[in-house]
Design a protein around this motif. Structure first.
Motif, short mmCIF file in Angstrom:
data_model
loop_
_atom_site.label_atom_id
_atom_site.label_comp_id
_atom_site.label_asym_id
_atom_site.label_seq_id
_atom_site.Cartn_x
_atom_site.Cartn_y
_atom_site.Cartn_z
N PHE A 26 34.67 42.79 41.64
CA PHE A 26 35.67 42.91 42.71
C PHE A 26 36.97 42.23 42.26
CE2 PHE A 26 35.51 43.35 47.62
CZ PHE A 26 36.82 43.80 47.65
N ALA B 161 40.18 48.73 45.78
CA ALA B 161 39.23 47.68 46.16
C ALA B 161 38.12 48.29 47.02
CB ALA B 161 39.94 46.56 46.91
N TYR C 229 35.75 50.42 44.89
CA TYR C 229 34.83 49.56 44.15
C TYR C 229 33.71 49.09 45.07
CZ TYR C 229 32.75 45.57 41.91
OH TYR C 229 31.83 44.70 41.39
N CYS C 230 34.11 48.60 46.21
CA CYS C 230 33.17 48.04 47.18
C CYS C 230 32.14 49.11 47.58
CB CYS C 230 33.97 47.58 48.39
SG CYS C 230 33.37 46.07 49.11
N CYS D 213 32.83 46.89 54.29
CA CYS D 213 34.04 46.36 53.64
C CYS D 213 35.21 46.47 54.61
CB CYS D 213 34.33 47.13 52.36
SG CYS D 213 35.84 46.55 51.55
#
Lengths: 563, 563
Positions: free
Chosen positions: B505, B458, B461-462, B470
């Motif tokens: 996301f 995650a 990706y962020c 994030c």
């Protein structure tokens, strides 16, 4: 006088070998105090017992005979051949005895039927699938050809969950699908095949460091009275509870995810403790008692195995009301929960004192002197598990609360005696039935508010059949309520008289507002009450789910859950 | 430089009044440290902020305008009349603003749409039913005439659970059906109407001795971030979790029984903590997010209100790995569970130090000196509730475990700061959006084993959208796993860019193997993933249950749960 209890193994293919509880050479004979109690309560002499025994023997009610009578198998031989090919000839059995074995549970009704040589509702074929793939093939074949399937685990159902009124195929998971698939010490879970027996699972978890290279030893925490002979699959599909459920939870609290094979495909749920992804699918599938799908694996929570931390306690209360107030205060005390927790009502307490050999001892004299009197006093016993300090704190808090409600500590003797016999009591059933006595149990869920009414109405009903022994206890506790468990003993004159009593007892519990079952499940026995209890919308829902997953109604058909 | 935050109440019928979080005159402006962080991370100057603000103002993105545009209501006036007669004219509203109010939740997508003056998916009529009888009449009428019904509680949905793409009628329960029906101190339960707000319920439970003549004060134990503005009904139908869920449980752990009105009749479940009466009907109905039936009452567990026993703690770990090992050990320690329990990853810890004013203090200097360094260190904070000694034991055990994993106590300052702001953080969203920044959250369920992979994927990706902030934390713990909660902040160039990021996301979380949602629910936002996640059999099941309870598909139609 010593009664002539049967102490030999039942003959190999006999009726008795099918209904006798537990291990062939294991027994628990009623002790002299219980025997004396029976004579006293039922106004009987030694002679009456011997006569009853002889009568039973003469009528063949001991069930020593071979199950010789053939029951016609209606399953087309081509299906037998095809299904046998899936599992291999060594994993298929059409023998009458094998077929009977899977169709009878351990309820009194089952035992009575077998003693009366009533052979009915048995499957045509028993298969012993080796893996999920074979289960899928069997289910697909049976779906195509509309052949009933009855899943079979340990066979300890007491609710007629195993009968095969439409014959078909029984799947016995104990032979092959009896292993741990994965122990996961990180998540503290174990994934198990449905046919694994309680002791096998527990032993392997206890030996996790040696067997699975884990850092810790684990326990499953689930110890129903049937523990030695029941399977994980049976626990899950009936939503069973162990004797330590107050701490470890009921099985539905332990299930993290499951895998089912259904006629329309596979369902596998996800391994998360909680989620917010729509309705609870695990909860919908659990408790379906084999009618929605065949459980092929289940992932359970496990716990650290810390027997060295266990604390034991027992207390005697002056009366039932004070005892009830105390256990409720314990469960609402927010200091953690005891593990075993078991409160007997006055009648059960009196019998326990006899069975545990407490009656007339110094302890008993001391208790009477202090005003804890027979017919009124109540025995609470239990243990605390978990972390050492936490268990100690729980024990100490319980002590404080019990004393506040007038109780006195009764040492750890009663709980030790109870633990020795915790899985053994069912063995007494055969002995008593050999002498014409039924010992049977019924149980239900209550909340604190309706507990007294249910207890009172159930006892009143029971006592209207006097002479009768009616013992009650609570043994699975929650902050919001508990269960009530009734044990009754009576020399019913006939099967029909017993059946009438039994049906009336269930109706009484239902009318008193209790939950039909706390942990035995519904099966075919409670099925006639299920939809009255849940209402017409739930009936529609369960039927439509059934129709979706099992459109030809082949899974455990003929009345389980009234489906 | 102080930024020109908006500090006035949004105009009465403005778009802003619809999307602004919380109370009209309550604000939480980003503090100077956070402002400095934004400039630093996004390479911006004071001028950039002022320009963004002016641009937003010019384009009307502040949403101060009246929702003047009329949206055609397609509901036949005869239906409006008939439905209005059920509740009375004073409990029916066809005004555009009232209709918009029930159709937008508090997701970023909702706010963006309202800032862009996009009015869509709103109902034609809002009704305020006074009791179950009126709900039954409304449902019967709408069932007969195939008119959609969208139940509305606090309107804090962040998953597009409230939209009315097929228009119809919104039922707002806050006006009348907002009361305690019964407090039951014996069972320790409370039966509540669905429209009761969190603070009303909590206040009345805290004052149980005065209001209900109870011996004790109680708490509901359920404190989601939306606590002040969300309703009991909303908690239940979405399966929400409070910030103290590690001790008190998620709402599905609190629900004892429920009562639903469906188009085909009423379903009322029984008040037992546990039972073994077939599949779990409560679990099937909960989490249906208004698509299976209209919740008209729910009975919840309650707990003793013992704030005097609460213990607070916070610890700083050297790194994420050590912190993860510690929290898992706590949850598997079998000494009870903490209440609030919240572990921030390094990026969130750095931001928390700024927000809580710890950065550059003596505490911070001391921590750095001891080797607890920015970008690596992790903050764990929490409380222990319940019985006094039990809470003390839990705190002490946590301390021992944290120290074993290299942590140092960070005093109770961080947890005190967190508690002050626990319900206030959402207020920052409007301020940030006024200056062109999105602050948004996503959350999911994980088990201990896949926690790291989900967190890492995650974040990767962020960070592929850098610059971006994030922050992640876990805040709902179980022995078998936890949740992951992500907060991201970025100045997206357009709605489409944000939407693309957001969808990616969710897909990343799904692909990483997390549970789609731990406690926000599915709504229409996560619906496209639901059946991929559950598989085709569960899809069939949910659809057939839907078809049975709501044959004309009038309940919250148009995509919730992909139904």
């Amino acid at each position: 006088m010593a009664l002539p209890w049967i102490t030999t193994s039942a003959p190999p293919r006999s009726f008795r070998s099918l209904f006798k509880w537990g291990a062939p050479l294991e027994f628990k004979h009623p002790n002299p105090k219980l025997y004396a109690l029976l004579k006293e309560v039922f106004s009987l002499s030694d002679d009456d017992f011997l006569t009853a025994h002889q009568q039973n023997s003469e009528q063949g009610f001991l069930g020593m005979e071979d199950v010789a009578a053939e029951q016609v198998a209606t399953l087309d031989p081509k299906h037998v051949t095809a299904l046998t090919q899936i599992c291999g000839a060594e994993n298929a059995d059409t023998n009458l005895y094998a077929r009977m074995k899977t169709a009878y549970g351990k309820s009194t009704l089952d035992a009575m039927n077998l003693r009366r040589k009533k052979i009915q509702h048995i499957p045509d074929l028993v298969l012993f699938p080796r893996d999920k793939g074979e289960v899928q093939k069997i289910v697909a074949y049976c779906h195509e050809h509309k052949i009933p399937i009855i899943p079979y685990g340990g066979g300890t159902s007491v609710t007629q969950g195993l009968e095969a009124p439409q014959q078909g195929v029984a799947l016995d998971f104990k032979k092959h699908m009896n292993k741990i698939i994965r122990l996961n010490p990180i998540n503290q879970t174990v994934t198990v095949q449905p046919g694994m027996l309680g002791p096998d699972l527990e032993r392997q978890l206890n030996q996790a460091p040696q067997l699975f290279d884990a850092d810790e030893a684990y326990t499953c925490g689930h110890f129903p009275q049937s523990f030695e002979f029941s399977t994980v699959g049976g626990w899950v599909v009936t939503k069973g509870a162990g004797q330590n459920s107050t701490y470890y939870g009921k099985v539905e609290d332990m299930v993290i995810c499951q895998e089912y094979v259904t006629p329309v495909g596979e369902i596998k749920t996800h391994e998360f403790a909680r989620s917010s992804t729509g309705p609870d699918i695990d909860g919908l599938l659990m408790g379906a008692e084999g009618t929605f799908g065949i459980l092929v694996s289940v992932t359970l929570k496990i716990y650290k195995h810390l027997p060295q931390n266990t604390r034991q306690f027992s207390f005697i209360f002056h009366d039932w009301e004070q005892a009830n107030a105390a256990v409720r205060e314990v469960m609402q005390g927010e200091f953690g929960f005891p593990s075993v927790f078991r409160l007997s009502d006055p009648e059960e307490t009196d019998v326990a004192f006899r069975l545990y050999g407490i009656e007339d001892t110094l302890l008993d004299k001391f208790l009477k002197m202090r005003g804890y009197l027979p017919h009124k006093r109540c025995l609470l016993l239990g243990t605390a598990d978990g972390d050492r300090e936490a268990a100690k704190l729980i024990q100490s808090k319980i002590k404080t609360i019990c004393k506040k409600h007038g109780a006195i500590s009764a040492s750890t003797y009663p709980v030790k005696k109870w633990q020795v016999g915790r899985f053994k009591d069912p063995y007494m059933r055969e002995d008593l039935m050999d002498f014409g006595f039924v010992i049977d149990t019924l149980e239900c869920a209550v909340n604190w508010e309706n507990l007294s009414a249910v207890h009172q109405q159930a006892r009143e009903y029971c006592k209207s059949f006097s002479p009768i022994l009616c013992l009650s206890h609570m043994s699975h506790f929650y902050p919001q309520g508990t269960n009530l468990y009734f044990v009754f003993i009576k020399n019913f004159a006939s099967f029909e008289e017993y059946k009438k009593f039994h049906t009336g007892f269930l109706e009484t519990i239902y009318q008193a507002g209790a939950g039909l079952s706390h942990h035995h499940g519904i099966g075919r026995m409670l099925a006639p009450w299920l939809f009255k209890y849940h209402g017409p919308q739930v009936e529609k829902l369960l039927k439509v789910v059934k129709g979706t997953l099992d459109p030809h109604s082949i899974l455990n058909p003929g009345g389980t859950l009234d489906l």
